[in-house]
Design an enzyme around this catalytic site. Structure first.
Site, PDB file in Angstrom:
ATOM      1  N   LYS A  53       1.217  -6.690 -10.269  1.00 15.26           N
ATOM      2  CA  LYS A  53       0.615  -7.632  -9.362  1.00 15.26           C
ATOM      3  C   LYS A  53       0.626  -6.983  -8.032  1.00 15.26           C
ATOM      4  O   LYS A  53       1.403  -6.449  -7.489  1.00 15.26           O
ATOM      5  CB  LYS A  53       1.644  -8.598  -9.315  1.00 15.26           C
ATOM      6  CG  LYS A  53       1.413  -9.635  -8.445  1.00 15.26           C
ATOM      7  CD  LYS A  53       0.120 -10.706  -8.458  1.00 15.26           C
ATOM      8  CE  LYS A  53      -0.018 -11.827  -7.518  1.00 15.26           C
ATOM      9  NZ  LYS A  53       1.071 -12.760  -7.753  1.00 15.26           N
ATOM     10  N   VAL A  54      -0.783  -7.062  -7.375  1.00 11.83           N
ATOM     11  CA  VAL A  54      -0.965  -6.589  -6.150  1.00 11.83           C
ATOM     12  C   VAL A  54      -1.612  -7.462  -5.195  1.00 11.83           C
ATOM     13  O   VAL A  54      -2.120  -8.614  -5.836  1.00 11.83           O
ATOM     14  CB  VAL A  54      -1.715  -5.147  -5.890  1.00 11.83           C
ATOM     15  CG1 VAL A  54      -0.898  -4.144  -6.706  1.00 11.83           C
ATOM     16  CG2 VAL A  54      -3.101  -5.621  -6.634  1.00 11.83           C
ATOM     17  N   SER A  55      -1.499  -7.416  -3.812  1.00 14.22           N
ATOM     18  CA  SER A  55      -2.518  -8.144  -3.184  1.00 14.22           C
ATOM     19  C   SER A  55      -3.866  -7.917  -3.488  1.00 14.22           C
ATOM     20  O   SER A  55      -4.519  -6.758  -3.556  1.00 14.22           O
ATOM     21  CB  SER A  55      -2.341  -8.017  -1.442  1.00 14.22           C
ATOM     22  OG  SER A  55      -0.833  -8.204  -1.193  1.00 14.22           O
ATOM     23  N   THR A 107      -3.367  -9.973   1.435  1.00 17.34           N
ATOM     24  CA  THR A 107      -4.677 -10.991   1.854  1.00 17.34           C
ATOM     25  C   THR A 107      -4.325 -11.772   3.170  1.00 17.34           C
ATOM     26  O   THR A 107      -5.029 -11.716   3.860  1.00 17.34           O
ATOM     27  CB  THR A 107      -4.682 -11.748   0.661  1.00 17.34           C
ATOM     28  OG1 THR A 107      -5.324 -10.963  -0.525  1.00 17.34           O
ATOM     29  CG2 THR A 107      -5.972 -12.956   0.883  1.00 17.34           C
ATOM     30  N   ALA A 108      -2.880 -12.039   3.284  1.00 14.11           N
ATOM     31  CA  ALA A 108      -2.382 -12.859   4.398  1.00 14.11           C
ATOM     32  C   ALA A 108      -2.785 -11.959   5.573  1.00 14.11           C
ATOM     33  O   ALA A 108      -3.298 -12.532   6.598  1.00 14.11           O
ATOM     34  CB  ALA A 108      -0.898 -12.843   4.194  1.00 14.11           C
ATOM     35  N   HIS A 151       3.711 -18.120   0.432  1.00 13.58           N
ATOM     36  CA  HIS A 151       4.505 -18.775  -0.702  1.00 13.58           C
ATOM     37  C   HIS A 151       5.233 -19.872  -0.469  1.00 13.58           C
ATOM     38  O   HIS A 151       4.680 -21.064   0.517  1.00 13.58           O
ATOM     39  CB  HIS A 151       5.286 -17.608  -1.314  1.00 13.58           C
ATOM     40  CG  HIS A 151       4.469 -16.588  -1.952  1.00 13.58           C
ATOM     41  ND1 HIS A 151       3.405 -16.773  -2.598  1.00 13.58           N
ATOM     42  CD2 HIS A 151       4.842 -15.238  -2.430  1.00 13.58           C
ATOM     43  CE1 HIS A 151       2.774 -15.770  -2.941  1.00 13.58           C
ATOM     44  NE2 HIS A 151       3.813 -14.622  -2.770  1.00 13.58           N
TER      45      HIS A 151
END
Length: 276
Positions: A53-55, A107-108, A151
């Site tokens: 799982k990655v951005s 992404t943030a 989150h």
């Protein structure tokens, strides 16, 4: 099969059934639980896990060796990152200030930089990367002037006495009409990606069918979170895009990375490598 994902409720909820051997035909998983900033860089290593799982923001650095899978990630609406401050302020407050972020390949962070380019033309000051669960305490203590949070912080920041400067998700959705492409699941290109996607979808469906079953596992790995907050987190981030990115999901990722490349925030990349 080696896999790495975060201990956040959406990831542990999605992968619960596969991790616990409940998916027929799926291989046993050797799991590494790691913050997203760690997994983003694990994917750049020759010995990186088979599945991660990655951005979405990290994809331009890894698409040569890994392929984007059409499921298991985190996209959606009304679930974007927030910029928080200790006092209620206007955007120009950020000029030259210290800002904590959860990853410089998130992404943030890309949404933050794209927003800053339009609303804080003088630019911010020092960027400090720190684990996301440390950001709100750092803003509260005055270690930094603002924090970019993700989150469950969407639900808990008022308990720290903090103020929301901007909801970057709302800004992105107004500007593009697309969901927010937060997290992605990637797999080594030599692997059977269709099979892996099938096992992930089966794991998602199991969790949706038996939503209480994963909760002990979810809460064991969640950080400083009660059951109701964890459930709200899952309801927000585990949605139809978790089962299938679809046209809007792929479109959101392409739009984010194209804009970021134009601003020089990510390397140039080949859009066809997303393999919709």
């Amino acid at each position: 099969m080696k896999i790495a994902f975060s201990p956040c409720p959406n990831d542990t909820f999605i992968f619960y059934a596969w991790v616990h051997g409940l998916i027929p035909g799926a291989p046993e998983l050797d799991v590494t639980y790691a913050d997203i900033d760690v997994t983003n860089y694990l994917a750049t290593r020759p010995d990186g896990p088979d599945v991660l799982k990655v951005s979405c923001a990290a994809l331009p650095w890894v698409l040569r060796d890994y392929a984007l899978l059409p499921c298991g990630g985190a996209l959606g609406k009304g679930c974007g990152p927030l910029i928080l401050t200790k006092e209620a302020v206007e955007p120009e407050f950020l000029a030259g200030k210290r800002v904590a972020v959860p990853s410089d390949r998130s992404t943030a962070y890309l949404l933050f930089r794209l927003w800053v380019s339009r609303h804080v033309p003088q630019g911010v000051g020092e960027i400090r990367v720190m684990p996301f669960h440390r950001i709100m305490p750092a803003v509260q203590a005055g270690e930094v002037d603002a924090g970019l949070v993700i989150h469950e912080a969407r639900f808990t920041y008022p308990s720290y006495g903090l103020h929301m400067l901007v909801d970057l998700g709302e800004w992105w959705e107004r500007d593009t009409g697309l969901p927010i492409p937060l997290g992605a699941i990637i797999a080594r290109r030599h692997l059977d990606r269709e099979a892996i996607a099938g096992w992930i979808r089966a794991s998602v469906r199991h969790a949706w069918t038996h939503p209480e079953e994963p909760m002990e596992y979810v809460l064991r790995h969640a950080q400083e979170m009660d059951a109701e907050v964890a459930k709200a987190h899952i309801n927000l981030y585990v949605n139809e895009f978790s089962a299938n990115l679809g046209r809007d999901g792929y479109g959101a990722i392409r739009t984010l990375l194209t804009r970021a490349a134009e601003e020089g925030l990510v390397p140039s990349w080949d859009a066809s490598s997303l393999e919709e």
